[in-house]
Design an enzyme around this catalytic site. Sequence first.
Site, PDB file in Angstrom:
ATOM      1  CG  LEU A  33      36.487  41.677  10.441  1.00 15.79           C
ATOM      2  CD1 LEU A  33      36.053  40.440  11.222  1.00 15.79           C
ATOM      3  CD2 LEU A  33      37.220  42.649  11.347  1.00 15.79           C
ATOM      4  CG  HIS A  34      42.199  43.720   6.505  1.00 18.21           C
ATOM      5  ND1 HIS A  34      43.252  43.458   7.356  1.00 18.21           N
ATOM      6  CD2 HIS A  34      41.862  45.018   6.717  1.00 18.21           C
ATOM      7  CE1 HIS A  34      43.556  44.545   8.015  1.00 18.21           C
ATOM      8  NE2 HIS A  34      42.716  45.511   7.668  1.00 18.21           N
ATOM      9  CG  HIS A  37      40.744  43.257  11.079  1.00 15.59           C
ATOM     10  ND1 HIS A  37      40.439  43.719   9.817  1.00 15.59           N
ATOM     11  CD2 HIS A  37      40.748  44.338  11.891  1.00 15.59           C
ATOM     12  CE1 HIS A  37      40.259  45.027   9.858  1.00 15.59           C
ATOM     13  NE2 HIS A  37      40.444  45.430  11.104  1.00 15.59           N
ATOM     14  CD  GLN A 150      54.290  45.319  16.126  1.00 15.53           C
ATOM     15  OE1 GLN A 150      54.822  44.988  15.083  1.00 15.53           O
ATOM     16  NE2 GLN A 150      54.771  45.008  17.309  1.00 15.53           N
ATOM     17  CB  SER A 187      44.599  49.549   5.425  1.00 16.06           C
ATOM     18  OG  SER A 187      43.673  50.581   5.707  1.00 16.06           O
TER      19      SER A 187
END
Length: 282
Positions: A33-34, A37, A150, A187
């Site tokens: 997770l970054h 998220h 998105q 990402s």
Amino acid sequence: MQVIETIQALRSQRQQWQQGNQKVGFVPTMGNLHNGHLQLVKAAKAQCDTVVVSIFVNPMQFGANEDLSTYPRTIEEDKARLEALGVDAVFLPPVAEMYPRGLDQQTFVEVPGISEMLCGASRPGHFRGVATIVCKLFNMVQPDKAFFGQKDYQQLQVIRLMVKDLSLPVEIHGIATERESDGLAMSSRNGYLSAQQRALAPRLHLLMQELKGELISGRRDFAALTEHYSRQLNQSGFRTDYVEVRNAENLMPATSSDTRMVILIAAYLGTTRLIDNLEVAV
Ligand code: PAF
């Protein structure tokens, strides 16, 4: 925060939330997770009483030569970050729980047309894998609302169409792309970049913004524009998969009468495939 590993345990928890009349928000992830998220989780927290996050690296959406085995897995860090945000439950199913009959025997969901273009053309079967796992997760979690980034623009449109076509009772929310300070879209795959590649990577966003400026200023010679920007990227050291201007909803090639467009780019730096997009309203 509850850590749930089986469908049975998830269902019995879901029943309790139902009895309490709670609105359930859901954020499906593949972990590592970054901040992107975490924005999805925050949006879910703001709009729902209870938030469930799933972490499942879905083998069905990876091609044979893709990074399934090396995809970053950071479960303990992920759990700590979700707990700190006040997530109610994290669903961490083992592969056998999700695909008990194996991948070859698995019933699947396929959204025709949109799944075969752009990333679907370079990654055959990818969106079938995404649609199938998201549909299964929706059936397990039964969320009122689900939140997607998105950044994966085509994925979001595939999921919206699946929900519409299959009349699934879930509201889909797309959340704006979170970027590093130099513009690079967040990402999990950014972690694969070498220092040199990382320094080059923000050029993708920069050139996309330039292309957006050209569209805003009225240019509609889409083929010449995309060819020019593709060349620019390749000259900078990327290897472009595609540079496209598409209709923002159905992702068909843009026409001069479109008022809502989206620039979509996929490009490799070394072996790392980066994607990004920018909406353009005129
Ligand atoms: O965007 C992702 O991380 C994945 O494609 C998703 C939606 C969790 C399905 O595996």
